[in-house]
Design an enzyme around this catalytic site. Structure first.
Site, PDB file in Angstrom:
ATOM      1  N   ARG A 130       0.835  -1.209   0.000  1.00 56.52           N
ATOM      2  CA  ARG A 130       0.000   0.000   0.000  1.00 56.52           C
ATOM      3  C   ARG A 130       0.870   1.259   0.000  1.00 56.52           C
ATOM      4  O   ARG A 130       1.314   1.723   1.050  1.00 56.52           O
ATOM      5  CB  ARG A 130      -0.917  -0.003   1.234  1.00 56.52           C
ATOM      6  CG  ARG A 130      -1.871   1.178   1.292  1.00 56.52           C
ATOM      7  CD  ARG A 130      -2.723   1.096   2.546  1.00 56.52           C
ATOM      8  NE  ARG A 130      -3.685   2.188   2.617  1.00 56.52           N
ATOM      9  CZ  ARG A 130      -4.553   2.356   3.620  1.00 56.52           C
ATOM     10  NH1 ARG A 130      -4.581   1.495   4.616  1.00 56.52           N
ATOM     11  NH2 ARG A 130      -5.385   3.363   3.609  1.00 56.52           N
ATOM     12  N   ASP A 134      -5.150   4.967  13.982  1.00 53.49           N
ATOM     13  CA  ASP A 134      -4.231   5.372  12.920  1.00 53.49           C
ATOM     14  C   ASP A 134      -4.745   6.650  12.282  1.00 53.49           C
ATOM     15  O   ASP A 134      -5.597   7.340  12.846  1.00 53.49           O
ATOM     16  CB  ASP A 134      -4.052   4.245  11.907  1.00 53.49           C
ATOM     17  CG  ASP A 134      -5.358   3.861  11.206  1.00 53.49           C
ATOM     18  OD1 ASP A 134      -6.365   4.589  11.357  1.00 53.49           O
ATOM     19  OD2 ASP A 134      -5.383   2.838  10.504  1.00 53.49           O
TER      20      ASP A 134
END
Length: 559
Positions: free
Chosen positions: A162, A444
């Site tokens: 990613r 996050d």
């Protein structure tokens, strides 16, 4: 390090000289230079079109709708995406938020029975130069079977790489006098060093694409894939990518996104917090898009989120693509016999069973202990490797469904919780860390986005707390932020620190609180907190002082 003309690269981070030499031989630099110079103008155009589209929405007051200009793509029942390779056909459980700079966790994840690992240079990662070099080099070592006590790459969980999203830049590389786009820096290095080996071992190269907002952005990624495969001598369709539908505008273009990537698609992914935050990003000025307290009123069972997931599953399966769900962020308490362990497992099971029944082919977990129970959940409630046969003919999703805000208000608890998560995330970033543990779950940039977005929107609309006592305004948020600072300062450091370090840790927490207030009190909404922090002088100066992943600042214990 000798670079091509019109290319500059910062010296290696302290302690990563050997890794730096491995990643940046002359051939790698020439490849990066050609990749970046070829697509730099189109990356700028993507970002400019986002600004133009946002301005149009603000000025016109229009709401998004399915596009008339691409209706022929949606009406054509014939086209399908190219079938994915064998190793991607079973996508039950991926490990999410796996920042590869955390070598120990990366190795542990490679040793698990997970179907895939979301090797995350985006949401769960703080992109210091140290983290990027160590993370990419760790992927290099995993792919070339140089990590001890890990399976051969052909037997390990597949790496779902990613790269950073379009909004991020790499400060440490200049090409033609401009900082490099972060996603092309990550993608280019990963493909140059690992692409062919992954392909030869029938284990990739596979990617997650973050924060795509339109089919035109998917078209650009497809052009990049085609160009890269040609340069590296890989067959067309070797690269496969799962697009994360993290933006409300992209939800109206899912079929078109699949169509643009039909030779390279590994499906679409849905998640709750970045997607919810995008409503504030695009429509936060409008009172009819006021998003209520997420801790009380926002979950995947609400109409706007359930419709989004149902449409994603229907769209993917109609076109032969895999549909994956979000990440379970809860952490299992260590004692498997404890009531708290059973309660957390029951909560995760209930929420993930909703996704399985909606037809998803897989989802993510953070806690490695959740891998096996979630795999068993899939095996118990599905048949075969995936649910592509679940075409969801029962689903009809309208624009009103996708744009229907849940009812509810704002609680003092929810406001304070959003402040806590935001301050702690900024504090983690200033320490070179992209995620942290708080109140029994991992946080996050996605949870930081929704947290700071809600506080900004509640201030903007002078929202009154549910109990009627106070209005969410500058003074209340400032007072609560100071209160949160006092409480957090009392929580850690929990171990005795040298006086100088203790002072640095506390000063950093105060800096994080200052930045948070700066962000939520701005007249105009900063589009991405990660972009804002990545350009902030405080973060940049912390990189210059040798900031390393996991070494400084935020303790790794669960707060």
């Amino acid at each position: 390090m000798s670079c091509p003309v019109a290319m500059e690269l910062s010296p290696p981070p302290l302690g990563l000289e050997e890794e730096y030499r491995t990643l940046f031989p002359t051939e790698s630099l020439l490849f990066l230079h050609e990749l970046l110079s070829t697509f730099d103008k189109e990356v700028d155009e993507v970002l400019q079109k986002r600004v133009h589209r946002k301005a149009h929405l603000d000025i016109s007051g229009d709401s998004p709708d399915f596009l008339d200009t691409t209706s022929h793509i949606r009406r054509d029942p014939a086209w399908k995406v190219m079938p994915v390779p064998l190793r991607l056909q079973r996508r039950y459980v991926d490990v999410g938020d796996l920042a590869p700079c955390d070598t120990q966790r990366f190795i542990k994840a490679l040793q698990t029975s997970a179907q895939g690992l979301q090797v995350d240079f985006d949401d769960g990662n703080c992109p210091t130069f140290f983290n990027q070099i160590r993370g990419i080099h760790n992927v290099y070592k995993a792919v070339h079977n140089q990590l001890s006590d890990t399976p051969h790459i052909s037997q390990a969980p597949v790496l779902m790489l990613r790269p950073r999203a379009w909004n991020m830049v790499e400060h440490n590389m200049m090409v033609e006098g401009k900082e490099a786009p972060g996603p092309l820096f990550d993608f280019g290095l990963l493909m140059f060093h690992c692409g062919k080996t992954l392909f030869e071992n029938k284990s990739g190269p596979f990617f997650y694409l973050s924060k795509v907002e339109s089919f035109m952005e998917a078209r650009l990624w497809n052009k990049i894939f085609v160009w890269t495969q040609d340069k590296l001598g890989l067959p067309l369709g070797s690269i496969k990518a799962t697009v994360l539908i993290e933006n409300v505008l992209a939800a109206f273009e899912m079929e078109e996104i699949l169509y643009e990537l039909r030779d390279h698609s590994a499906g679409l992914n849905c998640g709750i917090w970045d997607y919810s935050a995008s409503f504030v990003n695009k429509f936060g000025q409008r009172k009819n898009f006021l998003l209520p307290d997420r801790s009380k009123y926002v979950n995947m069972e609400k109409r706007f989120l359930q419709s989004y997931m149902d449409l994603l599953v229907q769209t993917c399966h109609r076109r032969g693509a895999l549909a994956t769900g979000g990440m379970a962020a809860l952490l299992l308490p260590q004692d498997p016999l404890s009531i708290s362990h059973q309660r957390v497992l029951a909560t995760v099971t209930r929420l993930k069973l909703l996704e399985i029944k909606a037809g998803v082919d897989g989802f993510m977990v953070y806690d490695l202990s959740l891998i096996e129970p979630m795999q068993k959940l899939f095996e118990l409630h599905t048949e075969g490797d995936n649910q592509l046969q679940q075409l969801r003919h029962d689903v009809t999703v309208t624009p009103e469904d996708l744009l229907s805000m849940p009812s509810g208000g704002v609680t003092l608890y929810g406001l304070k919780y959003n402040i806590e998560v935001s301050v702690l995330f900024i504090n983690a970033w200033l320490s070179g860390i992209g995620h942290f543990f708080y109140r029994g779950q991992v946080e996050d940039s996605a949870t930081a986005e929704i947290s700071r977005s809600q506080v900004w929107q509640w201030i903007r609309h002078q929202t009154r707390l549910e109990d009627g006592s106070r209005v969410v305004n500058r003074r209340l948020v400032t007072d609560l932020t100071h209160e949160v600072l006092t409480e957090l300062s009392a929580l850690w450091p929990s171990v005795k620190e040298p006086p100088a370090r203790d002072l640095w840790v506390r000063q950093k927490l105060h800096t994080a609180a200052d930045i948070f207030l700066e962000v939520v009190l701005k007249r105009d909404f900063p589009e991405f907190i990660t972009s804002y922090l990545n350009q902030d002088h405080t973060f940049l100066s912390s990189q210059g002082s040798g900031c390393r992943a996991l070494d400084a600042g935020v303790p790794r214990q669960k707060l």
